[in-house]
Design an enzyme around this catalytic site. Structure first.
Site, PDB file in Angstrom:
ATOM      1  N   HIS A 102      -9.331 -12.480   5.080  1.00  0.00           N
ATOM      2  CA  HIS A 102      -9.544 -11.076   4.702  1.00  0.00           C
ATOM      3  C   HIS A 102      -9.364 -10.170   5.900  1.00  0.00           C
ATOM      4  CE1 HIS A 102     -13.427 -12.826   5.852  1.00  0.00           C
ATOM      5  NE2 HIS A 102     -13.758 -11.625   6.314  1.00  0.00           N
ATOM      6  N   HIS A 104     -10.619  -6.414   7.294  1.00  0.00           N
ATOM      7  CA  HIS A 104     -11.569  -5.322   7.109  1.00  0.00           C
ATOM      8  C   HIS A 104     -10.839  -4.004   7.396  1.00  0.00           C
ATOM      9  CE1 HIS A 104     -15.352  -7.835   7.518  1.00  0.00           C
ATOM     10  NE2 HIS A 104     -14.482  -8.641   8.091  1.00  0.00           N
TER      11      HIS A 104
HETATM   12  P1  AMP Z   1     -16.332 -11.942   8.187  1.00  0.00           P
HETATM   13  O1  AMP Z   1     -17.335 -12.029   9.293  1.00  0.00           O
HETATM   14  O2  AMP Z   1     -15.065 -11.292   8.610  1.00  0.00           O
HETATM   15  O3  AMP Z   1     -16.136 -13.271   7.499  1.00  0.00           O
HETATM   16  O4  AMP Z   1     -16.954 -10.918   7.160  1.00  0.00           O
HETATM   17  C1  AMP Z   1     -17.342 -11.181   5.861  1.00  0.00           C
HETATM   18  C2  AMP Z   1     -17.720  -9.853   5.269  1.00  0.00           C
HETATM   19  O5  AMP Z   1     -17.977 -10.059   3.902  1.00  0.00           O
HETATM   20  C3  AMP Z   1     -18.967  -9.200   5.867  1.00  0.00           C
HETATM   21  O6  AMP Z   1     -18.610  -7.909   6.352  1.00  0.00           O
HETATM   22  C4  AMP Z   1     -19.948  -9.119   4.707  1.00  0.00           C
HETATM   23  O7  AMP Z   1     -20.685  -7.932   4.710  1.00  0.00           O
HETATM   24  C5  AMP Z   1     -19.014  -9.193   3.520  1.00  0.00           C
HETATM   25  N1  AMP Z   1     -19.571  -9.763   2.288  1.00  0.00           N
HETATM   26  C6  AMP Z   1     -20.317 -10.892   2.169  1.00  0.00           C
HETATM   27  N2  AMP Z   1     -20.586 -11.129   0.867  1.00  0.00           N
HETATM   28  C7  AMP Z   1     -19.984 -10.140   0.164  1.00  0.00           C
HETATM   29  C8  AMP Z   1     -19.888  -9.832  -1.223  1.00  0.00           C
HETATM   30  N3  AMP Z   1     -20.470 -10.590  -2.167  1.00  0.00           N
HETATM   31  N4  AMP Z   1     -19.198  -8.726  -1.599  1.00  0.00           N
HETATM   32  C9  AMP Z   1     -18.602  -7.935  -0.665  1.00  0.00           C
HETATM   33  N5  AMP Z   1     -18.654  -8.186   0.656  1.00  0.00           N
HETATM   34  C10 AMP Z   1     -19.326  -9.261   1.072  1.00  0.00           C
END
Ligand code: AMP
Length: 141
Positions: A102, A104
């Protein structure tokens, strides 16, 4: 590490967990981060089974980046932003917590500090309102 089909973003893609959806096409899917670093913080994920940037085909990565390029202007406009930041983490040591590739998209407003990564759960009604604004901005594009 092998791709885990039960990671939370795979579940969102399958519709097993709700999200504030922004947009999708055949290759990518976008929805709001529930712990936004700033209002409008959006996640753009691949529909491929890929954990990180080394695990995804160049073609699918290009699709995700094209989606980021398509969505960012509407996201920034929807929150009256001045710019945006793109973040992407590879591996737990780098800060990755969800092992499905993903990007951001984090809108920035001049002089407004960011919240820390994944620390402040946002009120669901606020997320719904921001998602609605972004979808409207996209529809005008
Ligand atoms: P990463 O550290 O790049 O893997 O970030 C994962 C991101 O997913 C974090 O910014 C979380 O806040 C976000 N996140 C976790 N669970 C969910 C969810 N169910 N829906 C939307 N965002 C999420």
């Amino acid at each position: 590490m092998a791709y885990d089909d039960n990671n939370i973003f795979a579940k969102i893609l399958r519709g097993e967990i709700p999200c504030h959806k922004i947009w999708e096409d055949a290759h990518s899917f976008a929805f709001l981060d529930i712990m936004p670093r700033s209002p409008g913080h959006t996640l753009v994920i691949t529909k491929a089974r890929a954990e990180n940037i080394l695990d995804i085909s160049e073609e699918d990565l290009a699709h995700v980046m094209a989606a980021v390029r398509h969505l960012a202007p509407a996201i920034v406009r929807a929150v009256d932003g001045d710019g945006f930041m793109i973040q992407q983490f590879n591996g737990a040591a780098a800060g990755q917590t969800v092992f499905h590739l993903h990007m951001h998209i984090v809108p920035r407003i001049e002089g407004v500090p960011l919240r820390h990564h994944a620390t402040h759960p946002e009120d669901d009604a606020k997320l719904a309102a921001v998602a609605e604004k972004i979808r409207a901005a996209l529809a005008e594009q």
